[in-house]
Design a protein around this motif. Structure first.
Motif, PDB file in Angstrom:
ATOM      1  N   LEU A  79      -5.803   1.921  -7.642  1.00 18.70           N
ATOM      2  CA  LEU A  79      -6.679   2.449  -8.544  1.00 18.70           C
ATOM      3  C   LEU A  79      -6.256   4.085  -8.515  1.00 18.70           C
ATOM      4  O   LEU A  79      -6.502   4.593  -9.722  1.00 18.70           O
ATOM      5  CB  LEU A  79      -8.094   2.224  -8.276  1.00 18.70           C
ATOM      6  CG  LEU A  79      -8.744   0.781  -8.743  1.00 18.70           C
ATOM      7  CD1 LEU A  79     -10.074   0.301  -8.297  1.00 18.70           C
ATOM      8  CD2 LEU A  79      -8.504   0.619 -10.295  1.00 18.70           C
ATOM      9  N   LEU A  80      -6.201   4.527  -7.536  1.00 20.80           N
ATOM     10  CA  LEU A  80      -6.061   6.129  -7.353  1.00 20.80           C
ATOM     11  C   LEU A  80      -4.846   6.440  -7.869  1.00 20.80           C
ATOM     12  O   LEU A  80      -4.511   7.560  -8.505  1.00 20.80           O
ATOM     13  CB  LEU A  80      -6.391   6.540  -5.891  1.00 20.80           C
ATOM     14  CG  LEU A  80      -8.050   6.403  -5.436  1.00 20.80           C
ATOM     15  CD1 LEU A  80      -7.840   6.674  -3.992  1.00 20.80           C
ATOM     16  CD2 LEU A  80      -8.829   7.439  -6.217  1.00 20.80           C
ATOM     17  N   ASP A  81      -3.771   5.675  -7.501  1.00 23.89           N
ATOM     18  CA  ASP A  81      -2.389   5.699  -7.921  1.00 23.89           C
ATOM     19  C   ASP A  81      -1.601   4.566  -8.533  1.00 23.89           C
ATOM     20  O   ASP A  81      -1.094   3.971  -7.701  1.00 23.89           O
ATOM     21  CB  ASP A  81      -1.590   6.452  -6.823  1.00 23.89           C
ATOM     22  CG  ASP A  81      -0.169   6.922  -7.310  1.00 23.89           C
ATOM     23  OD1 ASP A  81       0.301   6.560  -8.344  1.00 23.89           O
ATOM     24  OD2 ASP A  81       0.617   7.384  -6.356  1.00 23.89           O
ATOM     25  N   PRO A  82      -1.706   4.135  -9.684  1.00 19.58           N
ATOM     26  CA  PRO A  82      -1.016   2.960 -10.158  1.00 19.58           C
ATOM     27  C   PRO A  82       0.379   2.859  -9.978  1.00 19.58           C
ATOM     28  O   PRO A  82       1.039   1.602 -10.189  1.00 19.58           O
ATOM     29  CB  PRO A  82      -1.525   2.773 -11.582  1.00 19.58           C
ATOM     30  CG  PRO A  82      -1.586   4.137 -11.972  1.00 19.58           C
ATOM     31  CD  PRO A  82      -2.127   4.875 -10.991  1.00 19.58           C
ATOM     32  N   SER A  83       1.006   3.923  -9.565  1.00 21.05           N
ATOM     33  CA  SER A  83       2.382   4.059  -9.524  1.00 21.05           C
ATOM     34  C   SER A  83       2.919   3.397  -8.121  1.00 21.05           C
ATOM     35  O   SER A  83       4.054   2.985  -7.843  1.00 21.05           O
ATOM     36  CB  SER A  83       3.257   5.349  -9.611  1.00 21.05           C
ATOM     37  OG  SER A  83       2.874   6.325  -8.525  1.00 21.05           O
ATOM     38  N   LYS A  84       2.109   3.356  -7.268  1.00 18.75           N
ATOM     39  CA  LYS A  84       2.354   2.700  -5.962  1.00 18.75           C
ATOM     40  C   LYS A  84       2.465   1.242  -5.905  1.00 18.75           C
ATOM     41  O   LYS A  84       1.771   0.571  -6.538  1.00 18.75           O
ATOM     42  CB  LYS A  84       1.442   2.989  -4.832  1.00 18.75           C
ATOM     43  CG  LYS A  84       1.179   4.715  -4.592  1.00 18.75           C
ATOM     44  CD  LYS A  84       0.368   4.920  -3.468  1.00 18.75           C
ATOM     45  CE  LYS A  84       0.295   6.399  -3.114  1.00 18.75           C
ATOM     46  NZ  LYS A  84       1.505   7.370  -3.186  1.00 18.75           N
ATOM     47  N   ARG A  85       3.692   0.721  -5.290  1.00 23.60           N
ATOM     48  CA  ARG A  85       3.881  -0.843  -5.245  1.00 23.60           C
ATOM     49  C   ARG A  85       3.884  -1.203  -3.909  1.00 23.60           C
ATOM     50  O   ARG A  85       4.195  -0.715  -3.019  1.00 23.60           O
ATOM     51  CB  ARG A  85       5.300  -0.747  -5.827  1.00 23.60           C
ATOM     52  CG  ARG A  85       5.813  -0.679  -7.239  1.00 23.60           C
ATOM     53  CD  ARG A  85       5.105  -1.328  -8.274  1.00 23.60           C
ATOM     54  NE  ARG A  85       5.194  -0.938  -9.541  1.00 23.60           N
ATOM     55  CZ  ARG A  85       4.400  -0.354 -10.583  1.00 23.60           C
ATOM     56  NH1 ARG A  85       3.216  -0.134  -9.908  1.00 23.60           N
ATOM     57  NH2 ARG A  85       4.501   0.026 -11.512  1.00 23.60           N
ATOM     58  N   PHE A  86       3.334  -2.697  -4.079  1.00 22.19           N
ATOM     59  CA  PHE A  86       3.061  -3.329  -2.743  1.00 22.19           C
ATOM     60  C   PHE A  86       4.020  -4.423  -2.880  1.00 22.19           C
ATOM     61  O   PHE A  86       3.386  -5.688  -3.475  1.00 22.19           O
ATOM     62  CB  PHE A  86       1.571  -3.454  -2.579  1.00 22.19           C
ATOM     63  CG  PHE A  86       0.667  -2.244  -2.284  1.00 22.19           C
ATOM     64  CD1 PHE A  86       0.435  -1.609  -1.000  1.00 22.19           C
ATOM     65  CD2 PHE A  86       0.342  -1.645  -3.551  1.00 22.19           C
ATOM     66  CE1 PHE A  86      -0.072  -0.526  -1.043  1.00 22.19           C
ATOM     67  CE2 PHE A  86      -0.254  -0.511  -3.422  1.00 22.19           C
ATOM     68  CZ  PHE A  86      -0.665   0.109  -2.226  1.00 22.19           C
ATOM     69  N   ILE A  87       4.942  -4.657  -2.027  1.00 20.96           N
ATOM     70  CA  ILE A  87       5.950  -5.713  -2.015  1.00 20.96           C
ATOM     71  C   ILE A  87       5.711  -6.376  -0.773  1.00 20.96           C
ATOM     72  O   ILE A  87       6.140  -5.779   0.365  1.00 20.96           O
ATOM     73  CB  ILE A  87       7.356  -5.365  -2.220  1.00 20.96           C
ATOM     74  CG1 ILE A  87       7.576  -4.413  -3.528  1.00 20.96           C
ATOM     75  CG2 ILE A  87       8.261  -6.629  -2.459  1.00 20.96           C
ATOM     76  CD1 ILE A  87       8.702  -3.725  -3.607  1.00 20.96           C
ATOM     77  N   PRO A  88       5.163  -7.675  -0.528  1.00 23.86           N
ATOM     78  CA  PRO A  88       4.846  -8.259   0.584  1.00 23.86           C
ATOM     79  C   PRO A  88       6.235  -8.407   1.301  1.00 23.86           C
ATOM     80  O   PRO A  88       7.325  -8.735   0.991  1.00 23.86           O
ATOM     81  CB  PRO A  88       4.280  -9.705   0.180  1.00 23.86           C
ATOM     82  CG  PRO A  88       3.792  -9.378  -1.040  1.00 23.86           C
ATOM     83  CD  PRO A  88       4.565  -8.092  -1.833  1.00 23.86           C
ATOM     84  N   GLY A  89       6.074  -8.307   2.736  1.00 18.47           N
ATOM     85  CA  GLY A  89       7.467  -8.044   3.648  1.00 18.47           C
ATOM     86  C   GLY A  89       8.423  -7.300   3.327  1.00 18.47           C
ATOM     87  O   GLY A  89       9.126  -7.142   4.245  1.00 18.47           O
ATOM     88  N   GLU A  90       8.333  -6.309   2.703  1.00 13.97           N
ATOM     89  CA  GLU A  90       9.137  -5.179   2.372  1.00 13.97           C
ATOM     90  C   GLU A  90       8.471  -3.764   2.152  1.00 13.97           C
ATOM     91  O   GLU A  90       9.187  -2.715   2.152  1.00 13.97           O
ATOM     92  CB  GLU A  90      10.000  -5.497   1.023  1.00 13.97           C
ATOM     93  CG  GLU A  90      10.624  -6.705   1.119  1.00 13.97           C
ATOM     94  CD  GLU A  90      11.589  -6.656  -0.162  1.00 13.97           C
ATOM     95  OE1 GLU A  90      11.729  -5.730  -0.880  1.00 13.97           O
ATOM     96  OE2 GLU A  90      11.867  -7.952  -0.542  1.00 13.97           O
ATOM     97  N   THR A  91       7.179  -3.762   2.589  1.00 13.51           N
ATOM     98  CA  THR A  91       6.507  -2.529   2.250  1.00 13.51           C
ATOM     99  C   THR A  91       5.870  -1.954   3.674  1.00 13.51           C
ATOM    100  O   THR A  91       5.406  -2.658   4.338  1.00 13.51           O
ATOM    101  CB  THR A  91       5.358  -2.597   1.345  1.00 13.51           C
ATOM    102  OG1 THR A  91       6.090  -2.986   0.030  1.00 13.51           O
ATOM    103  CG2 THR A  91       4.516  -1.169   1.075  1.00 13.51           C
ATOM    104  N   LEU A  92       6.102  -0.554   4.006  1.00 13.82           N
ATOM    105  CA  LEU A  92       5.320   0.124   4.907  1.00 13.82           C
ATOM    106  C   LEU A  92       4.264   1.150   4.614  1.00 13.82           C
ATOM    107  O   LEU A  92       4.537   1.726   3.581  1.00 13.82           O
ATOM    108  CB  LEU A  92       6.372   0.939   5.612  1.00 13.82           C
ATOM    109  CG  LEU A  92       5.720   2.087   6.738  1.00 13.82           C
ATOM    110  CD1 LEU A  92       5.351   0.913   8.132  1.00 13.82           C
ATOM    111  CD2 LEU A  92       6.773   2.993   7.137  1.00 13.82           C
ATOM    112  N   LEU A  93       3.040   0.986   4.868  1.00 14.16           N
ATOM    113  CA  LEU A  93       2.060   1.520   4.689  1.00 14.16           C
ATOM    114  C   LEU A  93       1.972   2.827   5.878  1.00 14.16           C
ATOM    115  O   LEU A  93       1.883   2.406   6.849  1.00 14.16           O
ATOM    116  CB  LEU A  93       0.517   0.796   4.668  1.00 14.16           C
ATOM    117  CG  LEU A  93       0.604  -0.348   3.633  1.00 14.16           C
ATOM    118  CD1 LEU A  93      -0.862  -1.002   3.892  1.00 14.16           C
ATOM    119  CD2 LEU A  93       0.811   0.045   2.552  1.00 14.16           C
TER     120      LEU A  93
END
Length: 457
Positions: A79-93
């Motif tokens: 919501l705060l930044d819709p450009s951020k992507r969350f790809i399961p298994g490939e994403t580091l937070l």
């Protein structure tokens, strides 16, 4: 900009390779290279990285307002930044500067259970807020403590390979002196390291330019930043008292008796009023506290007088930055340590031992000249360490070794500008090998450093 290889690189790689990895919290003082190291690792290890800095982007402190579940966290970030992507298994937070939002630690349990994303957290003052973080995430995280660069990392920055430390260790375990060329090269590099310290922001321009130009200004800015952190994060304590202790560290180290005296900090100052200040500086990572043993015997932990201690900086570059202009100029131009010589070498040894994972202890016998700079241990024996700024015989150490009053002390280690040698149960080594102390004593325990063996007294 040149990237400085760090020991944390290998740790991060091993963490990623562990199929049962937990969220990682990288602790350490300001400006030791945490963020840059994590970013470089993340760029090579993940297809997608979501980085949030709670200091630079305070709006993200709201991501936990709807709860700590993974879905709620991800939804609010999006919501705060819709450009951020969350790809399961490939994403580091990557949550950075979490000391400004320690509440995020509560979410680590739920992100771990959810399992879709890897998580690394980092922050500069985590020691201060760590009780809260610990209680919120116990059992669902892995901790890693990062320091400024040690001498081995400094040699890597200068272009030397990892085999250099192996070669040094071989010299130590075989008690084989270094050649004159090795002594000249390593001693010269070590003096540069003493002047610079291990903060990447100081080391990088030195590596790039080959000179000390601008490094003192950077060091002094770091000192100013540390003092600003005291004003910002020392809540509930007298910030003026903490600043007073911080500023008195180089003054008191320059004295013949390096024991930190609270009475010298301010008129009428009492230890009970300043106890929390010393603990705060230690917990923040700004300072290393060396405690006085009540008696030189094992175990070390808990065997000390809480009213007697020495204080060193977490990075010797901070010490250098707080010298007066004349001393600092002389140090850089002529490599002359002057009246600070003993304090400088003792400080750099304390720093190296701490970075090697040792807690710091010394001993001063009441009503006696018997005093020992540091102690470490093997599986069986207590090992005194003497730091000699000038040529000397390590008299106190020889007393400890020879006396039947200290049965757990069979040999000692003397660190100086001289070469490797062994005499009367005292093993001598150059200052620049201090970072290898834990590896050397491990080799001793495994029977691979026979010339450290001590016959019966």
């Amino acid at each position: 900009m040149v990237y400085l290889k760090r020991k944390a690189d290998d740790f991060l790689t091993a963490w990623k390779a562990d199929p049962d990895r937990k969220p990682l919290i990288v602790k350490g003082p300001r400006q030791v290279g945490k963020t840059e190291t994590i970013r470089r690792f993340a760029a090579g290890a993940y297809a997608n990285v979501v980085e949030i800095n709670f200091v630079e982007e305070p709006k993200y402190r709201a991501i936990t307002t709807d709860g700590y579940g993974a879905d709620a966290i991800i939804r609010n970030i999006s919501l705060l930044d819709p450009s951020k992507r969350f790809i399961p298994g490939e994403t580091l937070l990557f949550f950075d500067e979490i000391q400004s939002h320690p509440d995020i630690a509560t979410a680590l349990k739920f992100l771990r259970i959810d399992g879709r994303f890897d998580v690394i957290c980092s922050g500069s003052m985590l020691g201060i807020s760590y009780r809260e973080i610990e209680s919120n995430s116990v059992g669902y995280k892995t901790d890693y403590e990062m320091y400024s660069m040690d001498f081995e990392e400094f040699l890597w920055a200068k272009g030397y390979g990892e085999d250099v430390a192996d070669g040094m260790l071989e010299h130590l375990t075989q008690a084989r002196p270094f050649s004159q060329v090795e002594m000249d090269v390593y001693s010269s590099a070590f003096l540069d390291y003493c002047v610079l310290g291990g903060m990447p922001a100081v080391v990088t321009p030195y590596i790039e330019s080959g000179t000390f130009s601008g490094t003192l200004q950077t060091q002094r800015q770091l000192v100013a930043d540390y003092q600003e952190d005291i004003r910002k994060y020392a809540t509930g304590l007298d910030q003026a008292r903490i600043l007073n202790v911080f500023r008195h560290i180089p003054v008191q180290l320059a004295r013949e008796n390096k024991k930190f005296q609270i009475s010298k900090v301010a008129s009428g100052a009492r230890f009970k009023d300043y106890r929390g200040c010393v603990e705060w500086l230690e917990t923040s990572g700004m300072a290393n506290v060396c405690r006085c043993l009540t008696y030189p015997e094992l175990p070390l932990r808990g065997n000390y007088d809480e009213n007697k201690f020495k204080i060193y900086f977490g990075d010797t570059g901070l010490f250098v930055a707080m010298l007066d202009d004349e001393a600092s100029d002389d140090l850089r131009a002529n490599r002359n340590l002057g009246v600070y010589k003993g304090a400088m070498y003792e400080s750099i040894v304390a720093e190296a031992l701490r970075k090697a994972g040792y807690e710091l202890y010394y001993y001063k016998k009441e009503d006696s000249t018997l005093e020992q700079d540091f102690f470490v241990r093997t599986r069986e024996w207590l090992v005194p360490i003497e730091v000699k700024a000038r040529k000397g015989t390590a008299k106190s150490m020889r007393t400890l070794i020879a006396s039947d009053s200290y049965p757990e002390i069979r040999f000692g280690i003397k660190l100086s500008a001289g070469n490797i040698g062994s005499s009367e149960h005292v093993f001598s080594a150059p200052y620049f090998t201090t970072f290898l102390m834990r590896r050397l004593l491990r080799a001793y325990d495994e029977g691979d450093a026979p010339l450290l063996d001590n016959p019966e007294r």
